[in-house]
Design an enzyme around this catalytic site. Structure first.
Site, PDB file in Angstrom:
ATOM      1  N   SER A  30       2.869 -58.278 -11.796  1.00 42.67           N
ATOM      2  CA  SER A  30       3.103 -57.823 -13.169  1.00 42.67           C
ATOM      3  C   SER A  30       4.492 -58.188 -13.691  1.00 42.67           C
ATOM      4  CB  SER A  30       2.881 -56.308 -13.257  1.00 42.67           C
ATOM      5  OG  SER A  30       3.751 -55.637 -12.370  1.00 42.67           O
ATOM      6  N   THR A  31       5.501 -58.240 -12.824  1.00 40.49           N
ATOM      7  CA  THR A  31       6.856 -58.584 -13.282  1.00 40.49           C
ATOM      8  C   THR A  31       6.953 -60.091 -13.526  1.00 40.49           C
ATOM      9  OG1 THR A  31       7.560 -56.853 -11.746  1.00 40.49           O
ATOM     10  CG2 THR A  31       9.294 -58.086 -12.861  1.00 40.49           C
ATOM     11  N   GLY A 100      -0.217 -58.123  -4.707  1.00 39.19           N
ATOM     12  CA  GLY A 100      -1.317 -58.718  -5.472  1.00 39.19           C
ATOM     13  C   GLY A 100      -2.158 -59.682  -4.651  1.00 39.19           C
ATOM     14  N   GLU A 106       2.755 -67.744  -2.415  1.00 42.04           N
ATOM     15  CA  GLU A 106       4.125 -67.389  -2.801  1.00 42.04           C
ATOM     16  C   GLU A 106       5.127 -67.852  -1.749  1.00 42.04           C
ATOM     17  OE1 GLU A 106       3.442 -63.425  -5.536  1.00 42.04           O
ATOM     18  OE2 GLU A 106       3.578 -63.168  -3.380  1.00 42.04           O
TER      19      GLU A 106
HETATM   20  C1  A5P Z   1       1.877 -60.722  -5.513  1.00 36.63           C
HETATM   21  O1  A5P Z   1       1.081 -60.981  -4.413  1.00 36.63           O
HETATM   22  C2  A5P Z   1       3.112 -60.026  -5.103  1.00 36.63           C
HETATM   23  O2  A5P Z   1       3.856 -60.596  -4.108  1.00 36.63           O
HETATM   24  C3  A5P Z   1       3.975 -59.577  -6.251  1.00 36.63           C
HETATM   25  O3  A5P Z   1       5.000 -60.481  -6.512  1.00 36.63           O
HETATM   26  C4  A5P Z   1       4.520 -58.256  -5.877  1.00 36.63           C
HETATM   27  O4  A5P Z   1       3.422 -57.467  -5.452  1.00 36.63           O
HETATM   28  C5  A5P Z   1       5.239 -57.563  -7.020  1.00 36.63           C
HETATM   29  O5  A5P Z   1       4.307 -57.263  -8.016  1.00 36.63           O
HETATM   30  P1  A5P Z   1       4.688 -56.392  -9.277  1.00 36.63           P
HETATM   31  O6  A5P Z   1       5.686 -57.173 -10.041  1.00 36.63           O
HETATM   32  O7  A5P Z   1       3.375 -56.228  -9.995  1.00 36.63           O
HETATM   33  O8  A5P Z   1       5.211 -55.086  -8.777  1.00 36.63           O
END
Ligand code: A5P
Length: 228
Positions: A30-31, A100, A106
């Protein structure tokens, strides 16, 4: 300031970390989504960026915004900067990621990047990893229960589910969330997990952040790893 406002503040601050043009990594979650929106606005205003997305979701978002993207398979060269979120950040700027489920892509994009900028709201900052989050681990389906049981020797395991079905990653694998409690040695735990056949990747990102941008009540704080 609520958590969503803090995420937006961090996402906007990360724009200052981009080169004037070039190849950039686009995180997931989300960020990072807010950051990708900002990149879309810059591209619409004429900025010359090509993105490497870290998930199918981010690829779809970036495509909709008109951000030129490189193919998943190849041809990235060196990515100048990747901007991504995190679930937990410890005092040494090690990370837990993968809330996520995009942890493997990533980590690959992180590894291919000269700089990695992590954007979080202040609730993500902990003394040690594992204080509130489990470690996500991506596991092949083949022999899945063997890897799950082996991970069970390192913590309490839970197979991630969504709407009653096992969660499936972009690569078609499962996720096991391993609750360990506070982690003394993230590098050793990462190695122990990756030693298990069938484990594809872990959500432990050790010494992989070049800069952490934290947004909270007092505004933006920039944390950089201590020089060794
Ligand atoms: C996705 O798999 C994650 O690594 C996200 O980068 C991590 O969970 C942070 O997500 P939010 O920004 O939604 O907290």
């Amino acid at each position: 300031m609520d958590q969503n406002e803090a995420k937006l503040l961090a996402a906007r601050a990360a724009i200052d970390e981009l080169p004037p043009r070039g190849i950039i990594g686009l995180g997931s979650g989300s960020t990072a989504k807010l950051f990708v929106d900002e990149v879309g606005a810059r591209v619409a205003a004429g900025a010359d960026y090509r993105g490497v997305p870290t998930s199918k979701g981010t690829r779809a978002q970036a495509e909709a915004l008109g951000i030129p993207l490189l193919p998943d398979e190849d041809g990235w060269g060196e990515i100048a900067v990747t901007v991504d979120g995190a679930d937990e950040v410890d005092e040494h700027l090690n990370l837990i990621k993968g809330g996520g489920g995009a942890l493997t892509r990533e980590k690959i994009v992180n590894d291919a990047s000269r700089r990695n900028v992590i954007i979080v709201d202040e609730t993500k900052i902990k003394r040690r990893l594992g204080e509130t989050w489990a470690v996500p681990v991506e596991v092949l389906r083949f022999g899945f229960s063997h890897a799950r049981d082996a991970l069970g020797k390192l913590g309490k395991v839970r197979v991630r589910a969504r709407e009653g079905e096992a969660f499936v990653t972009d690569a078609g694998n499962f996720i096991v969330d391993v609750t360990t409690g506070p982690i003394e040695d993230p590098l050793a735990l990462d190695r122990a997990m990756r030693d298990i056949p069938g484990v594809v990747e872990t959500g432990l990102f050790v010494s992989r952040a070049s800069l952490v941008i934290v947004a909270g009540r007092t505004g933006i704080t920039r944390l950089e790893p201590k020089k060794k």
